[in-house]
Scaffold this active site. Structure first.
Site, PDB file in Angstrom:
ATOM      1  N   HIS A  26      20.624  14.912  -4.938  1.00  0.00           N
ATOM      2  CA  HIS A  26      20.632  14.513  -3.485  1.00  0.00           C
ATOM      3  C   HIS A  26      19.483  15.086  -2.680  1.00  0.00           C
ATOM      4  O   HIS A  26      19.309  15.231  -1.668  1.00  0.00           O
ATOM      5  CB  HIS A  26      22.168  15.064  -2.895  1.00  0.00           C
ATOM      6  CG  HIS A  26      22.161  14.515  -1.720  1.00  0.00           C
ATOM      7  ND1 HIS A  26      22.372  15.475  -0.413  1.00  0.00           N
ATOM      8  CD2 HIS A  26      22.521  13.253  -1.142  1.00  0.00           C
ATOM      9  CE1 HIS A  26      22.432  14.781   0.613  1.00  0.00           C
ATOM     10  NE2 HIS A  26      22.561  13.490   0.278  1.00  0.00           N
ATOM     11  N   LYS A  39      16.090  16.310  -1.288  1.00  0.00           N
ATOM     12  CA  LYS A  39      14.624  15.381  -0.592  1.00  0.00           C
ATOM     13  C   LYS A  39      13.678  16.195  -0.817  1.00  0.00           C
ATOM     14  O   LYS A  39      13.317  16.891   0.420  1.00  0.00           O
ATOM     15  CB  LYS A  39      15.258  14.861   0.568  1.00  0.00           C
ATOM     16  CG  LYS A  39      16.546  14.259   0.611  1.00  0.00           C
ATOM     17  CD  LYS A  39      17.563  14.862   1.226  1.00  0.00           C
ATOM     18  CE  LYS A  39      18.902  14.389   1.588  1.00  0.00           C
ATOM     19  NZ  LYS A  39      19.250  13.196   0.886  1.00  0.00           N
ATOM     20  N   LYS A  97      20.707  18.384   9.066  1.00  0.00           N
ATOM     21  CA  LYS A  97      21.372  19.298   8.687  1.00  0.00           C
ATOM     22  C   LYS A  97      20.655  20.595   9.129  1.00  0.00           C
ATOM     23  O   LYS A  97      19.736  20.853   8.641  1.00  0.00           O
ATOM     24  CB  LYS A  97      21.729  19.541   7.407  1.00  0.00           C
ATOM     25  CG  LYS A  97      22.518  18.215   6.741  1.00  0.00           C
ATOM     26  CD  LYS A  97      21.596  17.211   6.297  1.00  0.00           C
ATOM     27  CE  LYS A  97      22.238  16.103   5.581  1.00  0.00           C
ATOM     28  NZ  LYS A  97      21.382  15.013   5.050  1.00  0.00           N
ATOM     29  N   HIS A 137      21.301  12.090  10.658  1.00  0.00           N
ATOM     30  CA  HIS A 137      21.262  12.492   9.395  1.00  0.00           C
ATOM     31  C   HIS A 137      20.822  13.931   9.075  1.00  0.00           C
ATOM     32  O   HIS A 137      20.783  14.588   8.116  1.00  0.00           O
ATOM     33  CB  HIS A 137      20.608  11.686   8.680  1.00  0.00           C
ATOM     34  CG  HIS A 137      20.862  11.660   6.875  1.00  0.00           C
ATOM     35  ND1 HIS A 137      19.638  12.074   6.134  1.00  0.00           N
ATOM     36  CD2 HIS A 137      21.809  11.436   6.281  1.00  0.00           C
ATOM     37  CE1 HIS A 137      19.893  11.892   4.918  1.00  0.00           C
ATOM     38  NE2 HIS A 137      21.345  11.571   4.920  1.00  0.00           N
ATOM     39  N   ASP A 177      -0.110  18.554  -5.206  1.00  0.00           N
ATOM     40  CA  ASP A 177      -1.223  19.380  -5.539  1.00  0.00           C
ATOM     41  C   ASP A 177      -0.685  20.827  -5.549  1.00  0.00           C
ATOM     42  O   ASP A 177      -1.785  21.676  -5.642  1.00  0.00           O
ATOM     43  CB  ASP A 177      -2.378  19.390  -4.605  1.00  0.00           C
ATOM     44  CG  ASP A 177      -3.003  17.906  -4.576  1.00  0.00           C
ATOM     45  OD1 ASP A 177      -2.945  17.164  -5.725  1.00  0.00           O
ATOM     46  OD2 ASP A 177      -4.025  17.572  -3.618  1.00  0.00           O
ATOM     47  N   ASP A 212      20.608  32.707  16.187  1.00  0.00           N
ATOM     48  CA  ASP A 212      19.835  34.033  17.055  1.00  0.00           C
ATOM     49  C   ASP A 212      18.520  33.573  17.298  1.00  0.00           C
ATOM     50  O   ASP A 212      17.822  34.568  17.676  1.00  0.00           O
ATOM     51  CB  ASP A 212      20.101  35.185  16.247  1.00  0.00           C
ATOM     52  CG  ASP A 212      21.624  35.796  16.387  1.00  0.00           C
ATOM     53  OD1 ASP A 212      22.418  35.274  17.352  1.00  0.00           O
ATOM     54  OD2 ASP A 212      21.872  36.691  15.752  1.00  0.00           O
TER      55      ASP A 212
END
Length: 487
Positions: free
Chosen positions: A405, A407, A228, A226, A412, A233
Site C-alpha cells: 500500500h 506510495k 492522511k 484520501h 536518481d 503543535d
C-alpha cells in the site's frame, strides 16, 4: 399519449434514459475533459442504459473549478500569508541552490510554487516509518506530548482496536486542555455514533468530509478526501499511506492480510504547509472561511538546516493536477534511475509516455506493485499496462507477501516523494491527495534500501512469459482498462 407510455413503460423509461444521457453527453463534450475519460463515460452512457447513468453520476461528473469546490485562497488569512512569505525562497536563491542540493530539480520547485503556492522549506528533520506498527508507536508518543493543538485529517478512521487507541489519546489530550480537531472522510471512515459522542463530550471538534447517506454503496464515489495528515503543535506532522485501522497493523491474526506501507514524520517548517492545507479543508467542512487562526498554529521553529521538503496538495479544488505534474517532472528529468512503489498502477497518458520514454532512453525504471491487491478491477486494469511498459525496457515486479500500500518514488537516488497519491487516474484527477517532495540524499537512500528489501518478497515479471498469459486474462485486462479513467 399517456396511455401509450403506460402500455410501453420499458420503452418509455429507455427514452427518458437516453434523453438524460444525451444531456450528460453534451455536458461531457462541453467540459473538455480528458478524451479517454470522456470516451469511457460516453461508452457506458450509450451501451448500458440506466446503469450507465449511475456510473456517470458516481464516476464521470467533473467538479474541478465548480462552485462545490470553490477554491479557498490560503493567502486570504494574514497569519498564513505571513508564514508563506517567510518560507518562500526567491528565484535567485533557487538558482544559487542549483549546484548544491537541488541540481536540476529547480524547475520542479518553481512548478509547484507557481501552481499551488507551495514553498520549498529547508529546515526539516524527517523520519521514515515502515508499516503500521512503527507509525502508530511514533504517533502515540507525539500525541501524548501535545501541548497546544492536534489537527487530523484521514480517509479511513475506524473505531476498532487501533482506532480506539488513537481515540483514547485524543480524548486524553482534550481533557488536559489541548485543542483537538478531526476531519474524516464520510465514505472511507466508519466511526460509530458512540465514538463520535465520546469525542465530542470532551470538546473534540469533528467534521465529516462530503457526507453521504449510504457509504457502503458509494464506496468508490468521486471526490473523496484520501489524505492522511496529523499536525501536532504546529511543528510535528505526519503524512503517508497508513490509515487508522487494524488492517494496517500486522498482528499475525489468522486470515489478516499482511500490509506493507510507508509513512513520514516531519519536524520543521514543512509542517506549516501541512497546517495550511489542513486549514483549507477545515474551512470547507465547517462551511466557515472566517474561523480564527491562532498564532500557535504557526509557531517559531529553530531547527538546524535539514532536509529540503515541498508539500504538494491536489484535488478537485486546485486549478492544476499538482502531484501528477510534479511526478511527471521528476520522471522527465531523471538521469539514471526511477523506483516506483504503488498499490495501483493505472497511469494517465502523460505518465505512461514519460515512463516509457525514460526507459527507452536508458534510464533504469523499476515499478513495484502488489500481486493481488484489494480491488479486482484495479488489479486487472494495472496488468493491462505491464506489456507495453516491459517492452519499453522497464522492469515490473509483483510484491507477493501481502497488500503493498506504500506510495513512494525515488529518482536518481536524490529526490523522493512519500504521500497518499497512488499512480492512477483517481489520485491524479479526482481525490484530495497530499505528498511530500523530498530533496534529500539520505531519505532517498533509505527508500532505496526498503525497495530492495521489498524485492526480496517479490517476483519480477518477465516479458516473454507475461506475453503468454491466457486470453481470458487478457480480456479481463482490456475490459478493466476501459474503466481505467473511472476507477
Amino acid at each position: 399519449m399517456l396511455e401509450w407510455f403506460a402500455r410501453n413503460w420499458f420503452i418509455s423509461l429507455l427514452i427518458i434514459n437516453y434523453v438524460v444521457a444525451l444531456s450528460a453527453a453534451f455536458f461531457l463534450l462541453r467540459n473538455n475533459q480528458n478524451p479517454r475519460k470522456t470516451l469511457s463515460s460516453l461508452l457506458f452512457l450509450v451501451a448500458f442504459p440506466f446503469i450507465g447513468l449511475v456510473i456517470y453520476y458516481f464516476f464521470g461528473l467533473e467538479y474541478r473549478k465548480s462552485k462545490i469546490f470553490k477554491r479557498k485562497d490560503i493567502n486570504s488569512h494574514d497569519l498564513i500569508k505571513k508564514w508563506n512569505d517567510r518560507l518562500f525562497i526567491s528565484d535567485k536563491e533557487l538558482e544559487d541552490f542549483d549546484d548544491d542540493f537541488l541540481e536540476d530539480r529547480v524547475k520542479m520547485v518553481k512548478l509547484l510554487r507557481h501552481n499551488d503556492s507551495a514553498p520549498l522549506t529547508r529546515r526539516n528533520d524527517l523520519t521514515l516509518l515502515i508499516n503500521g506498527k512503527k507509525t502508530f508507536e511514533s504517533i502515540f508518543k507525539d500525541l501524548d506530548q501535545a501541548t497546544d493543538h492536534i489537527h487530523l485529517e484521514y480517509f479511513i478512521i475506524q473505531d476498532d482496536v487501533i482506532g480506539n487507541k488513537i481515540i483514547d489519546k485524543l480524548v486524553g489530550a482534550a481533557q488536559r486542555g489541548v485543542e483537538v480537531k478531526l476531519i474524516y472522510d464520510s465514505v472511507g471512515s466508519n466511526l460509530s455514533g458512540k465514538a463520535r459522542r465520546r469525542m465530542r463530550a470532551v470538546g473534540i471538534e469533528l467534521n465529516s468530509f462530503m457526507p453521504v447517506i449510504f457509504s457502503n454503496f458509494t464506496r468508490k464515489a468521486n471526490y473523496r478526501n484520501h489524505r492522511k495528515i496529523i499536525v501536532i503543535d504546529g511543528h510535528i506532522g505526519y503524512l503517508g499511506g497508513v490509515n487508522i485501522s487494524d488492517d494496517y497493523v500486522n498482528t499475525g491474526e489468522r486470515g489478516k492480510m499482511y500490509w506493507r506501507d510507508t509513512h513520514l514524520r516531519i519536524e520543521g517548517h514543512a509542517v506549516k504547509s501541512l497546517q495550511s492545507q489542513w486549514l483549507l479543508n477545515w474551512f470547507f467542512v465547517s462551511k466557515n472561511d472566517n474561523l480564527p487562526i491562532k498564532e500557535s498554529y504557526f509557531p517559531e521553529i529553530d531547527e538546524n538546516i535539514g532536509a529540503a521538503v515541498q508539500i504538494a496538495a491536489s484535488g478537485p479544488d486546485t486549478d492544476w493536477a499538482n502531484i501528477m505534474e510534479a511526478i511527471f517532472s521528476a520522471i522527465t528529468t531523471a538521469e539514471h534511475s526511477i523506483r516506483i512503489t504503488t498499490p495501483y498502477f493505472i497511469p494517465n497518458e502523460a505518465i505512461l509516455t514519460a515512463l516509457k520514454s525514460a526507459s527507452r532512453s536508458g534510464i533504469d525504471v523499476h515499478i513495484l506493485v502488489p500481486e493481488t491487491g484489494d480491488s479486482w478491477a484495479a488489479r486487472y486494469a494495472s496488468r493491462s499496462y505491464f506489456e507495453e511498459i516491459l517492452r519499453s525496457g522497464a522492469r515490473v515486479s509483483w510484491y507477493c507477501k501481502g497488500m503493498l500500500h506504500a506510495k513512494t518514488m525515488v529518482v536518481d537516488d536524490k529526490f523522493a516523494t512519500v504521500g497518499t497519491s497512488n499512480m492512477d487516474y483517481r489520485s491524479f484527477d479526482i481525490n484530495f491527495e497530499i505528498n511530500a517532495l523530498i530533496y534529500d540524499d539520505d531519505i532517498a537512500q533509505q527508500l532505496n534500501v526498503q525497495f530492495e528489501k521489498d524485492l526480496e518478497s517479490s517476483q519480477e515479471i518477465i516479458l516473454d512469459r507475461w506475453a503468454e498469459r491466457s486470453k481470458v486474462d487478457k480480456f479481463k485486462e482490456s475490459f478493466c482498462r476501459l474503466w481505467a479513467p473511472l476507477l
